[in-house]
Design a protein around this motif. Structure first.
Motif, PDB file in Angstrom:
ATOM      1  N   THR A  93       0.967  -1.102  -0.015  1.00  0.00           N
ATOM      2  CA  THR A  93      -0.121   0.067   0.006  1.00  0.00           C
ATOM      3  C   THR A  93       0.965   1.215   0.034  1.00  0.00           C
ATOM      4  O   THR A  93       0.440   2.405  -0.808  1.00  0.00           O
ATOM      5  CB  THR A  93      -0.994   0.014   1.410  1.00  0.00           C
ATOM      6  N   LYS A  97       1.567   3.761  -3.390  1.00  0.00           N
ATOM      7  CA  LYS A  97       1.109   5.190  -2.934  1.00  0.00           C
ATOM      8  C   LYS A  97      -0.490   5.204  -2.990  1.00  0.00           C
ATOM      9  O   LYS A  97      -1.160   5.872  -3.375  1.00  0.00           O
ATOM     10  CB  LYS A  97       1.516   6.275  -3.788  1.00  0.00           C
ATOM     11  N   ASN A  98      -0.788   4.076  -2.131  1.00  0.00           N
ATOM     12  CA  ASN A  98      -2.267   3.782  -1.862  1.00  0.00           C
ATOM     13  C   ASN A  98      -3.263   3.424  -3.179  1.00  0.00           C
ATOM     14  O   ASN A  98      -4.362   3.689  -2.965  1.00  0.00           O
ATOM     15  CB  ASN A  98      -3.026   4.870  -1.343  1.00  0.00           C
ATOM     16  N   ARG A  99      -2.516   3.043  -4.266  1.00  0.00           N
ATOM     17  CA  ARG A  99      -3.287   2.628  -5.493  1.00  0.00           C
ATOM     18  C   ARG A  99      -4.007   1.386  -4.852  1.00  0.00           C
ATOM     19  O   ARG A  99      -4.842   1.113  -5.494  1.00  0.00           O
ATOM     20  CB  ARG A  99      -2.416   2.503  -6.675  1.00  0.00           C
ATOM     21  N   THR A 101      -5.237  -0.271  -1.615  1.00  0.00           N
ATOM     22  CA  THR A 101      -5.468   0.311  -0.316  1.00  0.00           C
ATOM     23  C   THR A 101      -5.472  -0.833   0.799  1.00  0.00           C
ATOM     24  O   THR A 101      -5.225  -1.814   0.533  1.00  0.00           O
ATOM     25  CB  THR A 101      -6.933   0.796  -0.350  1.00  0.00           C
ATOM     26  N   ILE A 102      -5.354  -0.373   2.186  1.00  0.00           N
ATOM     27  CA  ILE A 102      -5.328  -1.343   3.211  1.00  0.00           C
ATOM     28  C   ILE A 102      -6.630  -2.298   3.007  1.00  0.00           C
ATOM     29  O   ILE A 102      -6.488  -3.243   3.585  1.00  0.00           O
ATOM     30  CB  ILE A 102      -5.492  -0.626   4.611  1.00  0.00           C
ATOM     31  N   ASP A 103      -7.870  -1.777   2.477  1.00  0.00           N
ATOM     32  CA  ASP A 103      -8.728  -2.779   2.308  1.00  0.00           C
ATOM     33  C   ASP A 103      -8.372  -3.980   1.421  1.00  0.00           C
ATOM     34  O   ASP A 103      -8.822  -4.980   1.589  1.00  0.00           O
ATOM     35  CB  ASP A 103      -9.862  -2.062   1.625  1.00  0.00           C
TER      36      ASP A 103
END
Length: 264
Positions: A93, A97-99, A101-103
């Motif tokens: 994540t 760079k959050n492309r 996500t934590i999900d």
């Protein structure tokens, strides 16, 4: 329907044959099913095969699935391995760079445990020194009996919906019919080998297999409904994907192993 029957007969014959052979033959089958099933899980969640999280996921799933004891290796606890896989997924994540996500990381970790440990417990039961073939067939027999009993009881006397928002065709009467037939089949296995599994334990195995198996089916139905898909895959003509066919197994075998109902 014809395609569904032909696929079922061929697939069933191959599955039963490799189950009877046991050992690495059975493990090879489970390995193939696990890889395909995990790929279906990744695809449902939008991960391509070359995504960094997918590569970590495949590695983590195989680590969970492999019978390390038979390879001369053992771990005092699997928790550090799970933590390491979690850490690597969370690191993705950051790198992306959050492309992702934590999900997304949580979904992949869930798939590793769901698929990897589920198929691992099937091999644990089959490879047990104490009547592994009998207990494996007993577990599968109870699962399949639950499916058959639920189908025919539901068609014959089904009136009250079990969970219409998740699976509109299932009924309470069908569910109860599945439980009754699963318990009966488990009892027959016990009576055929009274020195292996007592009748009381057999009844609990049948009950657990039916209830957990039906929940496994409902869980997969709920997940597909959220994702807006009918089947998890198309590898089995007329039957969908591996997760469509193995959803009950992936719920039942871990439960039977963790509760100690199946003697290992």
């Amino acid at each position: 329907m014809k395609q569904r029957i032909v696929t079922g007969l061929i697939g069933g014959a191959v599955f039963i044959g490799l189950t009877l052979l046991g050992g690495w033959y059975f493990y090879g089958l489970l390995l193939l099913l696990a890889i395909i099933g995990f790929s279906e899980f990744l695809r449902m969640n939008g991960f391509g095969p070359n995504h960094p999280a997918s590569l970590i996921g495949y590695a983590g799933m195989l680590v969970v699935l492999i019978p390390w004891d038979e390879l001369g290796l053992s771990f005092s606890s699997s928790l550090p391995i799970v933590w390491l896989v979690m850490f690597l997924l969370l690191a993705v994540t950051v790198v992306t760079k959050n492309r992702m996500t934590i999900d997304g990381a949580a979904f992949v970790l869930l798939g590793i445990l769901y698929v990897g440990y589920g198929f691992h417990t099937m091999y644990v039961v089959r490879s047990a020194d104490s009547h592994g073939l009998l207990t494996t067939l007993m577990a599968f027999g109870s699962i399949w009996a639950s499916d058959v009993g639920a189908y025919f009881a539901g068609r014959a006397i089904g009136r009250h919906k079990l969970w219409p928002s998740i699976s509109p065709n299932k009924t309470i009467e069908g569910s109860l019919g599945g439980i009754v037939l699963a318990v009966a089949v488990a009892a027959l296995f016990s009576l055929s080998a009274p020195g292996v599994i007592g009748i009381g334990r057999a009844l609990l195995i049948g009950l657990a297999a039916a209830v957990a198996g039906q929940f496994g089916d409902l869980i997969q139905s709920a997940y597909k409904r959220v994702r807006g898909i009918k089947d998890t895959g198309a590898i089995l003509p007329g039957h969908g994907g591996v997760l469509d066919r193995c959803d009950s197994w992936l719920a039942v075998f871990p439960l039977l192993v963790m509760t100690g109902l199946l003697p290992l």
